[in-house]
Scaffold this motif. Structure first.
Motif, PDB file in Angstrom:
ATOM      1  N   GLN A 169      36.712  46.019  35.458  1.00 32.31           N
ATOM      2  CA  GLN A 169      38.080  46.429  35.126  1.00 32.31           C
ATOM      3  C   GLN A 169      38.967  46.153  36.338  1.00 32.31           C
ATOM      4  OE1 GLN A 169      39.038  47.871  32.149  1.00 32.31           O
ATOM      5  NE2 GLN A 169      36.953  47.701  31.367  1.00 32.31           N
ATOM      6  N   GLU A 189      47.235  54.342  38.170  1.00 32.47           N
ATOM      7  CA  GLU A 189      46.353  55.319  37.521  1.00 32.47           C
ATOM      8  C   GLU A 189      46.026  56.481  38.449  1.00 32.47           C
ATOM      9  OE1 GLU A 189      43.103  53.437  35.359  1.00 32.47           O
ATOM     10  OE2 GLU A 189      44.540  53.210  33.711  1.00 32.47           O
ATOM     11  N   CYS A 216      44.911  44.345  40.746  1.00 30.79           N
ATOM     12  CA  CYS A 216      43.971  45.449  40.975  1.00 30.79           C
ATOM     13  C   CYS A 216      44.570  46.592  41.795  1.00 30.79           C
ATOM     14  CB  CYS A 216      42.699  44.923  41.630  1.00 30.79           C
ATOM     15  SG  CYS A 216      41.776  43.798  40.534  1.00 30.79           S
ATOM     16  N   GLN A 239      47.305  48.352  39.405  1.00 28.83           N
ATOM     17  CA  GLN A 239      46.739  49.133  38.306  1.00 28.83           C
ATOM     18  C   GLN A 239      45.967  50.350  38.811  1.00 28.83           C
ATOM     19  OE1 GLN A 239      44.823  46.867  35.162  1.00 28.83           O
ATOM     20  NE2 GLN A 239      46.219  45.150  35.470  1.00 28.83           N
ATOM     21  N   THR A 240      45.230  50.181  39.912  1.00 30.38           N
ATOM     22  CA  THR A 240      44.507  51.328  40.489  1.00 30.38           C
ATOM     23  C   THR A 240      45.491  52.381  40.989  1.00 30.38           C
ATOM     24  OG1 THR A 240      42.649  49.910  41.119  1.00 30.38           O
ATOM     25  CG2 THR A 240      42.856  52.014  42.271  1.00 30.38           C
ATOM     26  N   SER A 254      41.603  48.017  37.189  1.00 27.72           N
ATOM     27  CA  SER A 254      41.818  49.334  37.789  1.00 27.72           C
ATOM     28  C   SER A 254      40.473  49.954  38.136  1.00 27.72           C
ATOM     29  CB  SER A 254      42.562  50.262  36.825  1.00 27.72           C
ATOM     30  OG  SER A 254      42.504  51.591  37.321  1.00 27.72           O
TER      31      SER A 254
END
Length: 200
Positions: free
Chosen positions: A76, A136, A129, A132-133, A78
């Motif tokens: 993924q 979240e 990456c 998105q990480t 994230s």
């Protein structure tokens, strides 16, 4: 609002050998990632790492991998989708004893595990990456600090768009030196001279 080393954790995202040559200003980004890992060691800040599809992109270099408590292999984009939040937030301690051991009013309260809710994040690619990480982590109610000079994308435009979006979502944008000096706070800190040597 300043970073507090005792409340911080560092996450290094996807500094992988088959990705870094394509990153705009990749050598400078990698140099700052190494500095961040060393600064975390000086300030006793836990470090975690991620690797995107390591069978294809390779593992992070040892100087970034070795300081990490754990390194997550992920597919993924994230890392939160793969369980990073559970690594960063300590589990609640289980109740000890059984119901008959002591009446509730005589039991000692369980001390909560200390939470380090300030997540300092850096990596590649900033607009995929890292973005998105970080988004979240913000949704999971962590404070997120993005180290801009240790983040990269293949193009400046994508990197800068990620920073704009992250700032709008509530992340703090910082630099490697900001992080290091805020973690130490004082020229009297025992590690100050080592930090100074890292940034010169």
């Amino acid at each position: 609002m300043l970073l507090d080393a005792e409340q911080s954790q560092l996450v290094l995202i996807d500094y992988q050998p088959r990705l870094m040559p394509a990153i705009h200003e990749g050598e400078a980004v990698m140099a700052n990632a190494r500095r961040l890992a060393q600064m975390a060691g000086l300030a006793d800040v836990p470090v975690f790492g991620t690797e995107q599809n390591p069978s294809r992109l390779g593992q992070m270099p040892a100087e970034l991998r070795d300081p990490c408590r754990r390194v997550m292999a992920k597919m993924q984009f994230s890392a939160v989708a793969e369980g990073l939040g559970e690594w960063l937030r300590p589990p609640a301690r289980p109740a000890q004893g059984n119901a008959r051991s002591l009446p509730r009013h005589l039991q000692k309260p369980q001390a909560a595990a200390p939470e380090r809710g300030s997540i300092v994040i850096a990596g590649c690619e900033a607009h995929v990456c890292v973005l998105q990480t970080a988004l979240e982590l913000l949704e999971d109610e962590f404070e997120v600090w993005v180290v801009t000079d240790a983040c990269g994308s293949r193009t400046e435009r994508n990197r800068d768009a990620a920073f704009d979006r992250l700032a709008g979502a509530g992340a703090e944008l910082v630099t490697t030196e900001m992080v290091g000096f805020e973690w130490l706070r004082s020229a009297e800190h025992p590690a100050f001279k080592e930090l100074q040597a890292l940034v010169r």
